[in-house]
Write a protein that holds these residues in place. Sequence first.
Motif, PDB file in Angstrom:
ATOM      1  N   VAL A  74       0.865  -1.177   0.000  1.00  0.00           N
ATOM      2  CA  VAL A  74       0.000   0.000   0.000  1.00  0.00           C
ATOM      3  C   VAL A  74       0.902   1.227   0.000  1.00  0.00           C
ATOM      4  O   VAL A  74       1.702   1.407   0.921  1.00  0.00           O
ATOM      5  CB  VAL A  74      -0.934   0.014   1.232  1.00  0.00           C
ATOM      6  N   LEU A  75       0.780   2.045  -1.053  1.00  0.00           N
ATOM      7  CA  LEU A  75       1.587   3.249  -1.177  1.00  0.00           C
ATOM      8  C   LEU A  75       0.692   4.469  -0.984  1.00  0.00           C
ATOM      9  O   LEU A  75      -0.254   4.675  -1.740  1.00  0.00           O
ATOM     10  CB  LEU A  75       2.256   3.330  -2.551  1.00  0.00           C
ATOM     11  N   SER A  76       1.002   5.265   0.007  1.00  0.00           N
ATOM     12  CA  SER A  76       0.282   6.510   0.274  1.00  0.00           C
ATOM     13  C   SER A  76       0.705   7.560  -0.753  1.00  0.00           C
ATOM     14  O   SER A  76       1.628   7.339  -1.534  1.00  0.00           O
ATOM     15  CB  SER A  76       0.598   6.988   1.690  1.00  0.00           C
ATOM     16  N   PRO A  77       0.059   8.732  -0.746  1.00  0.00           N
ATOM     17  CA  PRO A  77       0.411   9.762  -1.730  1.00  0.00           C
ATOM     18  C   PRO A  77       1.887  10.164  -1.687  1.00  0.00           C
ATOM     19  O   PRO A  77       2.530  10.148  -0.644  1.00  0.00           O
ATOM     20  CB  PRO A  77      -0.478  10.949  -1.326  1.00  0.00           C
ATOM     21  N   LYS A  78       2.379  10.514  -2.852  1.00  0.00           N
ATOM     22  CA  LYS A  78       3.724  11.081  -3.049  1.00  0.00           C
ATOM     23  C   LYS A  78       4.866  10.142  -2.671  1.00  0.00           C
ATOM     24  O   LYS A  78       5.910  10.581  -2.211  1.00  0.00           O
ATOM     25  CB  LYS A  78       3.855  12.420  -2.334  1.00  0.00           C
ATOM     26  N   VAL A  79       4.679   8.852  -2.883  1.00  0.00           N
ATOM     27  CA  VAL A  79       5.751   7.878  -2.681  1.00  0.00           C
ATOM     28  C   VAL A  79       6.507   7.733  -3.995  1.00  0.00           C
ATOM     29  O   VAL A  79       5.908   7.751  -5.065  1.00  0.00           O
ATOM     30  CB  VAL A  79       5.182   6.512  -2.230  1.00  0.00           C
ATOM     31  N   ARG A  80       7.809   7.592  -3.901  1.00  0.00           N
ATOM     32  CA  ARG A  80       8.629   7.363  -5.094  1.00  0.00           C
ATOM     33  C   ARG A  80       9.465   6.110  -4.886  1.00  0.00           C
ATOM     34  O   ARG A  80      10.160   5.979  -3.877  1.00  0.00           O
ATOM     35  CB  ARG A  80       9.537   8.548  -5.377  1.00  0.00           C
ATOM     36  N   ILE A  81       9.385   5.207  -5.861  1.00  0.00           N
ATOM     37  CA  ILE A  81      10.186   3.989  -5.870  1.00  0.00           C
ATOM     38  C   ILE A  81      11.146   4.115  -7.048  1.00  0.00           C
ATOM     39  O   ILE A  81      10.711   4.180  -8.198  1.00  0.00           O
ATOM     40  CB  ILE A  81       9.315   2.724  -6.059  1.00  0.00           C
ATOM     41  N   ASN A  82      12.430   4.173  -6.778  1.00  0.00           N
ATOM     42  CA  ASN A  82      13.412   4.381  -7.839  1.00  0.00           C
ATOM     43  C   ASN A  82      13.844   3.072  -8.493  1.00  0.00           C
ATOM     44  O   ASN A  82      13.533   1.978  -8.021  1.00  0.00           O
ATOM     45  CB  ASN A  82      14.606   5.170  -7.301  1.00  0.00           C
ATOM     46  N   SER A  83      14.594   3.206  -9.572  1.00  0.00           N
ATOM     47  CA  SER A  83      14.952   2.092 -10.451  1.00  0.00           C
ATOM     48  C   SER A  83      15.624   0.933  -9.741  1.00  0.00           C
ATOM     49  O   SER A  83      16.439   1.128  -8.836  1.00  0.00           O
ATOM     50  CB  SER A  83      15.875   2.596 -11.559  1.00  0.00           C
ATOM     51  N   PHE A  84      15.230  -0.255 -10.186  1.00  0.00           N
ATOM     52  CA  PHE A  84      15.796  -1.537  -9.768  1.00  0.00           C
ATOM     53  C   PHE A  84      15.473  -1.881  -8.310  1.00  0.00           C
ATOM     54  O   PHE A  84      16.030  -2.824  -7.773  1.00  0.00           O
ATOM     55  CB  PHE A  84      17.318  -1.585  -9.995  1.00  0.00           C
ATOM     56  N   SER A  85      14.588  -1.125  -7.677  1.00  0.00           N
ATOM     57  CA  SER A  85      14.202  -1.419  -6.292  1.00  0.00           C
ATOM     58  C   SER A  85      12.988  -2.333  -6.266  1.00  0.00           C
ATOM     59  O   SER A  85      12.171  -2.335  -7.188  1.00  0.00           O
ATOM     60  CB  SER A  85      13.896  -0.129  -5.533  1.00  0.00           C
ATOM     61  N   GLU A  86      12.861  -3.093  -5.179  1.00  0.00           N
ATOM     62  CA  GLU A  86      11.733  -3.998  -4.972  1.00  0.00           C
ATOM     63  C   GLU A  86      11.110  -3.692  -3.616  1.00  0.00           C
ATOM     64  O   GLU A  86      11.820  -3.621  -2.612  1.00  0.00           O
ATOM     65  CB  GLU A  86      12.202  -5.447  -4.988  1.00  0.00           C
TER      66      GLU A  86
END
Length: 149
Positions: A74-86
């Motif tokens: 569950v991702l709340s507003p304004k979350v950023r997941i950058n490249s190659f991350s899990e």
Amino acid sequence: GTIDAYWEANLDLTKVTPDLNLYDRNWPIFTYQEQLPPAKFVFADQEHKRVGHAMDSLVSEGCIISGGYVKRSVLSPKVRINSFSEVEDSLLFENVTIGRRCRIRRAIIDKNVEIPPEMTIGYDLEEDRRRFHVTAGGVVVIPKGMKVA
């Protein structure tokens, strides 16, 4: 009444048929929503495994999945997941940033936390206990605004 129960209740929302169905038109939910752009999934570089995607997850407005992978989270507003991350089986609160090449599992990360590149959380609970709170059920909790190094 426990953090583990809270984590389980939130992850239940990612199921096909959750106990609490947020999409039930007969039981509408009225809440404030900040005016943000829609969630964005970028990079489709299959050759280098840099693909922004989420499966079995709730992704809020303003999120950017930038070449990363999200599963049962569950991702709340304004979350950023950058490249190659899990990110897997996790709750990420507002304004959380996950750096490149991170691996996050079974975590609750509160607001305004930035996880630096190449960090692993939730895979070695003994190591995690040295830096964070780990619940009896093995959920790693990172408090609001913590400076993670």
